[in-house]
Design a protein around this motif. Structure first.
Motif, PDB file in Angstrom:
ATOM      1  N   ARG A  16       0.834  -1.217   0.000  1.00  0.00           N
ATOM      2  CA  ARG A  16       0.000   0.000   0.000  1.00  0.00           C
ATOM      3  C   ARG A  16       0.865   1.262   0.000  1.00  0.00           C
ATOM      4  N   GLU A  17       1.998   1.209   0.705  1.00  0.00           N
ATOM      5  CA  GLU A  17       2.927   2.345   0.683  1.00  0.00           C
ATOM      6  C   GLU A  17       3.427   2.595  -0.737  1.00  0.00           C
ATOM      7  N   LEU A  18       3.785   1.530  -1.443  1.00  0.00           N
ATOM      8  CA  LEU A  18       4.226   1.670  -2.831  1.00  0.00           C
ATOM      9  C   LEU A  18       3.095   2.211  -3.693  1.00  0.00           C
ATOM     10  N   LEU A  19       1.897   1.679  -3.514  1.00  0.00           N
ATOM     11  CA  LEU A  19       0.751   2.130  -4.306  1.00  0.00           C
ATOM     12  C   LEU A  19       0.506   3.619  -4.098  1.00  0.00           C
ATOM     13  N   GLU A  20       0.670   4.080  -2.874  1.00  0.00           N
ATOM     14  CA  GLU A  20       0.473   5.491  -2.560  1.00  0.00           C
ATOM     15  C   GLU A  20       1.433   6.368  -3.366  1.00  0.00           C
ATOM     16  N   LEU A  21       2.627   5.868  -3.619  1.00  0.00           N
ATOM     17  CA  LEU A  21       3.616   6.628  -4.387  1.00  0.00           C
ATOM     18  C   LEU A  21       3.183   6.838  -5.838  1.00  0.00           C
ATOM     19  N   THR A  22       2.229   6.053  -6.309  1.00  0.00           N
ATOM     20  CA  THR A  22       1.799   6.150  -7.713  1.00  0.00           C
ATOM     21  C   THR A  22       0.521   6.961  -7.879  1.00  0.00           C
ATOM     22  N   LYS A  23      -0.032   7.497  -6.795  1.00  0.00           N
ATOM     23  CA  LYS A  23      -1.362   8.108  -6.846  1.00  0.00           C
ATOM     24  C   LYS A  23      -1.467   9.286  -7.804  1.00  0.00           C
ATOM     25  N   ASP A  24      -0.378   9.983  -8.061  1.00  0.00           N
ATOM     26  CA  ASP A  24      -0.429  11.144  -8.939  1.00  0.00           C
ATOM     27  C   ASP A  24       0.067  10.856 -10.357  1.00  0.00           C
ATOM     28  N   MET A  25       0.346   9.606 -10.654  1.00  0.00           N
ATOM     29  CA  MET A  25       0.854   9.255 -11.978  1.00  0.00           C
ATOM     30  C   MET A  25      -0.298   9.046 -12.953  1.00  0.00           C
TER      31      MET A  25
END
Length: 74
Positions: A16-25
Motif C-alpha cells: 500500500r505504501e508503494l501504491l500510494e507513491l503512484t497516486k499522482d501518476m
C-alpha cells in the motif's frame, strides 16, 4: 478469471505504501496510471503471460529474471 489471494498483513501494508507513491501518476507517464492492488496484481500476471508469449519482450524477460531469482529454472 477471478483470483483471490491471501498475503501477510505486513506485506499488504508495504505494498500500500508503494501504491500510494503512484497516486499522482497518469497514463502519459506510465502504462497503467495510478496503481491499485488489483491493477498491480494484474500487471504482474500479464507480464508472466508475456514471458511465455513473447519471452524476448522486456516485460517477459524481466519477469523471467524475477522468477529465476526465486529459484525457478525456466
Amino acid at each position: 478469471m477471478k483470483l483471490t489471494i491471501e498475503i501477510r498483513d505486513e506485506d499488504a501494508a508495504l505494498i500500500r505504501e508503494l501504491l500510494e507513491l503512484t497516486k499522482d501518476m497518469d497514463q502519459g507517464r506510465c502504462s497503467h496510471g495510478p496503481l491499485t492492488m488489483k491493477r498491480l496484481a494484474s500487471i504482474l500476471l500479464e507480464d508472466v503471460a508475456l514471458a511465455m508469449r513473447r519471452p524476448g519482450s522486456w516485460e517477459g524477460a524481466n519477469m523471467l529474471r524475477v522468477l529465476q531469482a526465486h529459484g525457478y529454472v525456466l
